[in-house]
Design an enzyme around this catalytic site. Structure first.
Site, PDB file in Angstrom:
ATOM      1  N   THR A   1      -6.139   2.804  -6.554  1.00  0.00           N
ATOM      2  CA  THR A   1      -7.402   2.698  -5.806  1.00  0.00           C
ATOM      3  C   THR A   1      -8.215   3.963  -6.038  1.00  0.00           C
ATOM      4  O   THR A   1      -7.727   5.075  -5.820  1.00  0.00           O
ATOM      5  CB  THR A   1      -7.121   2.484  -4.305  1.00  0.00           C
ATOM      6  OG1 THR A   1      -6.400   1.255  -4.168  1.00  0.00           O
ATOM      7  CG2 THR A   1      -8.404   2.405  -3.506  1.00  0.00           C
TER       8      THR A   1
ATOM      9  N   LYS B   1      -8.760  -0.300  -8.818  1.00  0.00           N
ATOM     10  CA  LYS B   1      -9.412  -0.994  -7.701  1.00  0.00           C
ATOM     11  C   LYS B   1     -10.488  -0.089  -7.112  1.00  0.00           C
ATOM     12  O   LYS B   1     -10.208   1.066  -6.768  1.00  0.00           O
ATOM     13  CB  LYS B   1      -8.368  -1.332  -6.626  1.00  0.00           C
ATOM     14  CG  LYS B   1      -8.939  -1.891  -5.324  1.00  0.00           C
ATOM     15  CD  LYS B   1      -7.819  -2.380  -4.422  1.00  0.00           C
ATOM     16  CE  LYS B   1      -8.322  -2.931  -3.113  1.00  0.00           C
ATOM     17  NZ  LYS B   1      -8.726  -1.900  -2.151  1.00  0.00           N
TER      18      LYS B   1
ATOM     19  N   SER C   1       0.827  -1.203   0.000  1.00  0.00           N
ATOM     20  CA  SER C   1       0.000   0.000   0.000  1.00  0.00           C
ATOM     21  C   SER C   1       0.862   1.255   0.000  1.00  0.00           C
ATOM     22  O   SER C   1       1.978   1.252   0.511  1.00  0.00           O
ATOM     23  CB  SER C   1      -0.878  -0.026   1.255  1.00  0.00           C
ATOM     24  OG  SER C   1      -1.511   1.212   1.465  1.00  0.00           O
TER      25      SER C   1
ATOM     26  N   TYR D   1      -2.208   5.597  -4.230  1.00  0.00           N
ATOM     27  CA  TYR D   1      -3.218   6.617  -3.947  1.00  0.00           C
ATOM     28  C   TYR D   1      -2.758   7.878  -4.663  1.00  0.00           C
ATOM     29  O   TYR D   1      -1.580   8.238  -4.605  1.00  0.00           O
ATOM     30  CB  TYR D   1      -3.333   6.882  -2.441  1.00  0.00           C
ATOM     31  CG  TYR D   1      -4.192   5.888  -1.690  1.00  0.00           C
ATOM     32  CD1 TYR D   1      -5.458   5.540  -2.147  1.00  0.00           C
ATOM     33  CD2 TYR D   1      -3.746   5.318  -0.501  1.00  0.00           C
ATOM     34  CE1 TYR D   1      -6.253   4.640  -1.446  1.00  0.00           C
ATOM     35  CE2 TYR D   1      -4.538   4.416   0.208  1.00  0.00           C
ATOM     36  CZ  TYR D   1      -5.791   4.086  -0.277  1.00  0.00           C
ATOM     37  OH  TYR D   1      -6.571   3.201   0.414  1.00  0.00           O
TER      38      TYR D   1
ATOM     39  N   HIS E   1     -14.039  -1.566  -0.927  1.00  0.00           N
ATOM     40  CA  HIS E   1     -13.022  -1.283   0.095  1.00  0.00           C
ATOM     41  C   HIS E   1     -13.382  -1.958   1.423  1.00  0.00           C
ATOM     42  O   HIS E   1     -13.198  -1.383   2.492  1.00  0.00           O
ATOM     43  CB  HIS E   1     -12.894   0.241   0.275  1.00  0.00           C
ATOM     44  CG  HIS E   1     -11.495   0.717   0.574  1.00  0.00           C
ATOM     45  ND1 HIS E   1     -10.690   1.306  -0.357  1.00  0.00           N
ATOM     46  CD2 HIS E   1     -10.762   0.693   1.709  1.00  0.00           C
ATOM     47  CE1 HIS E   1      -9.528   1.634   0.188  1.00  0.00           C
ATOM     48  NE2 HIS E   1      -9.546   1.274   1.435  1.00  0.00           N
TER      49      HIS E   1
HETATM   50  C1  LIG Z   1      -7.309  -2.463   7.806  1.00  0.00           C
HETATM   51  C2  LIG Z   1      -7.517  -2.282   6.329  1.00  0.00           C
HETATM   52  C3  LIG Z   1      -6.692  -1.415   5.624  1.00  0.00           C
HETATM   53  C4  LIG Z   1      -6.854  -1.239   4.244  1.00  0.00           C
HETATM   54  N1  LIG Z   1      -5.991  -0.431   3.571  1.00  0.00           N
HETATM   55  C5  LIG Z   1      -6.114  -0.309   2.216  1.00  0.00           C
HETATM   56  C6  LIG Z   1      -5.184   0.478   1.477  1.00  0.00           C
HETATM   57  O1  LIG Z   1      -4.254   1.065   2.018  1.00  0.00           O
HETATM   58  N2  LIG Z   1      -5.378   0.565   0.133  1.00  0.00           N
HETATM   59  C7  LIG Z   1      -6.390  -0.081  -0.517  1.00  0.00           C
HETATM   60  O2  LIG Z   1      -6.534   0.028  -1.730  1.00  0.00           O
HETATM   61  N3  LIG Z   1      -7.278  -0.845   0.165  1.00  0.00           N
HETATM   62  C8  LIG Z   1      -7.151  -0.981   1.507  1.00  0.00           C
HETATM   63  N4  LIG Z   1      -8.050  -1.774   2.186  1.00  0.00           N
HETATM   64  C9  LIG Z   1      -9.102  -2.511   1.443  1.00  0.00           C
HETATM   65  C10 LIG Z   1      -8.602  -3.913   1.019  1.00  0.00           C
HETATM   66  O3  LIG Z   1      -7.598  -3.842   0.040  1.00  0.00           O
HETATM   67  C11 LIG Z   1      -9.742  -4.753   0.445  1.00  0.00           C
HETATM   68  O4  LIG Z   1     -10.377  -4.054  -0.597  1.00  0.00           O
HETATM   69  C12 LIG Z   1     -10.786  -5.131   1.504  1.00  0.00           C
HETATM   70  O5  LIG Z   1     -10.178  -5.369   2.753  1.00  0.00           O
HETATM   71  C13 LIG Z   1     -11.555  -6.368   1.084  1.00  0.00           C
HETATM   72  O6  LIG Z   1     -12.543  -6.675   2.015  1.00  0.00           O
HETATM   73  P1  LIG Z   1     -12.381  -7.817   3.146  1.00  0.00           P
HETATM   74  O7  LIG Z   1     -11.518  -7.220   4.208  1.00  0.00           O
HETATM   75  O8  LIG Z   1     -13.767  -8.071   3.583  1.00  0.00           O
HETATM   76  O9  LIG Z   1     -11.724  -9.004   2.487  1.00  0.00           O
HETATM   77  C14 LIG Z   1      -7.901  -1.938   3.568  1.00  0.00           C
HETATM   78  C15 LIG Z   1      -8.729  -2.806   4.295  1.00  0.00           C
HETATM   79  C16 LIG Z   1      -8.552  -2.998   5.649  1.00  0.00           C
HETATM   80  C17 LIG Z   1      -9.441  -3.957   6.383  1.00  0.00           C
END
Ligand SMILES: Cc1cc2nc3c(=O)[nH]c(=O)nc-3n(C[C@H](O)[C@H](O)[C@H](O)COP(=O)(O)O)c2cc1C
Length: 383
Positions: free
Chosen positions: A159, A255, A109, A133, A279
């Protein structure tokens, strides 16, 4: 509770909850507003039934897939997530190494706590994506793109569902931010988990290597919602992304796409793939689940670009349902994050091994020996 006691998502979540200070657990576990979308993400899979075939000779099962020109040994990958060294001191290093051992893609990330170069070295040659980002500071954007290219990152993943921060009310209650600006209640929750605190303080200082040179994170506490709102560019539009796709010159993925219109535009500007995602329910609450929206998008652009999805995936059968609808690969988020928080690299490896075994078993039970044999003929939806 020990790692060997963890047999599924819920076990890892419970173990993570025992180990993590409340504000950190709730940062991972929480979502936006009333968390309706978060709950629906998993519930959607339960409205779809599998109809297996039998007697097809399923001794050897091949779980590999090709997506955006990358060969993955598994049809699942570790979706990029922020701040992993907060969850366990090994952070992204653990996830990169575990994903590498299983031959699958992992994403670092922009808000990662390990540099993309180091994560790459630990990835054992597995393909890597860099989760971008788009910041207001165009110089920072240019530098991040150049840096990822110089490191040899295979897939650029932008994203696009963060034009502003989601309303994460659990974080507001605890005061979760970087550096910590906890409420009194939040502080008490940290005091209850001294082992986490000792590990945190005895390992290297917490940094954001992708951003440190460009963003002054020391000047005051920055909540994640604030980061999105203050640092990211809400003016970002299709023209900017088309320029980025050109200057990257390799596999480029968006994404956070949900509409057919957007998926078509992504294909038109030369993207190699889109990830349907809300997300993890952390941005727009009330947004549709990616699984419910998948067929529409695959039908519209599946012959032009690779369609992936993430959100709510907890089981091998969830993955098989998405692949049957036409997804090329499926992203895991909290599934591996809770395992990371529970037990570092050993936890992520156990989670991926359980997923691999489930997928293999479920493929056999479906009567399939390769991912390409999965199809909509084997799915039925509840009215
Ligand atoms: C704690 C946390 C931090 C996340 N940070 C990012 C991030 O920095 N960039 C991003 O594109 N998605 C981020 N996401 C989204 C994840 O990439 C993903 O889309 C999402 O967790 C999928 O859902 P799930 O947790 O139910 O599997 C984050 C999700 C969580 C839970």
């Amino acid at each position: 509770m020990r790692l060997g006691d963890c047999h599924n998502f819920h076990d890892f979540r419970r173990m993570a909850q025992r180990r993590l200070p409340g504000p950190i657990f709730n940062y991972i576990d929480g979502a936006a507003d009333d968390e309706v979308t978060y709950r629906r993400n998993t519930a959607s899979f339960e409205r779809c039934d599998l109809v297996p075939n039998v007697l097809r000779g399923v001794a050897n099962v091949d779980l590999s897939v090709a997506v955006m020109g990358q060969k993955l040994a598994l049809p699942v990958y570790c979706s990029p997530t922020a701040l992993q060294r907060l969850f366990h001191y090994q952070g992204e290093r653990a996830v990169a190494a575990a994903a590498g051992r299983f031959g699958t893609l992992f994403g670092v990330s922009s808000l990662g706590t390990t540099s993309l170069e180091e994560a790459r070295r630990l990835g054992n040659g597995a393909p890597q994506c860099y989760q971008f980002y788009f910041h207001k500071d165009r110089g920072l954007n240019r530098a991040m793109l150049d840096r990822a290219k110089a490191a040899g990152v295979e897939v650029m993943l932008l994203t696009v569902d963060c034009s502003t921060g989601g309303n994460r009310e659990r974080d507001k209650r605890t005061g979760f931010s970087i550096p910590f600006r906890l409420t009194l209640g939040g502080m008490l929750q940290f005091a209850l988990k001294p082992v986490w605190g000792i590990r945190y303080l005895t390992h290297e200082r917490f940094t954001l290597p992708q951003l440190d040179a460009h963003v002054d994170m020391g000047g005051g506490a920055l909540s994640i919602g604030q980061y999105f709102t203050d640092m990211l560019d809400p003016a970002l539009n299709w023209g900017d992304v088309a320029d980025m796709v050109k200057s990257w010159g390799g596999p480029f993925c968006l994404k956070g796409i949900m509409s057919v219109d957007d998926a078509r535009r992504a294909a038109d500007i030369g993207c190699s793939g889109v990830v349907l995602s809300n997300h993890g329910g952390r941005q727009l609450d009330g947004s549709r689940s990616a699984f419910d929206q998948l067929a529409e998008i695959v039908d519209a652009v599946g012959d032009r670009i690779d369609v992936m999805m993430d959100g709510g995936v907890q089981r091998g059968t969830h993955v098989l349902k998405a692949l049957s609808l036409g997804a090329k690969a499926v992203g895991l988020g909290r599934y591996y994050l809770f395992a990371l928080a529970a037990a570092g690299q050993a936890g992520v490896e156990r989670a991926l091994e359980l997923m691999r075994l489930e997928l293999e078993r479920d493929m056999r039970l479906m009567g399939c020996t390769s991912i390409g044999q999965l199809s909509r003929a084997n799915l039925r939806f509840h009215p």
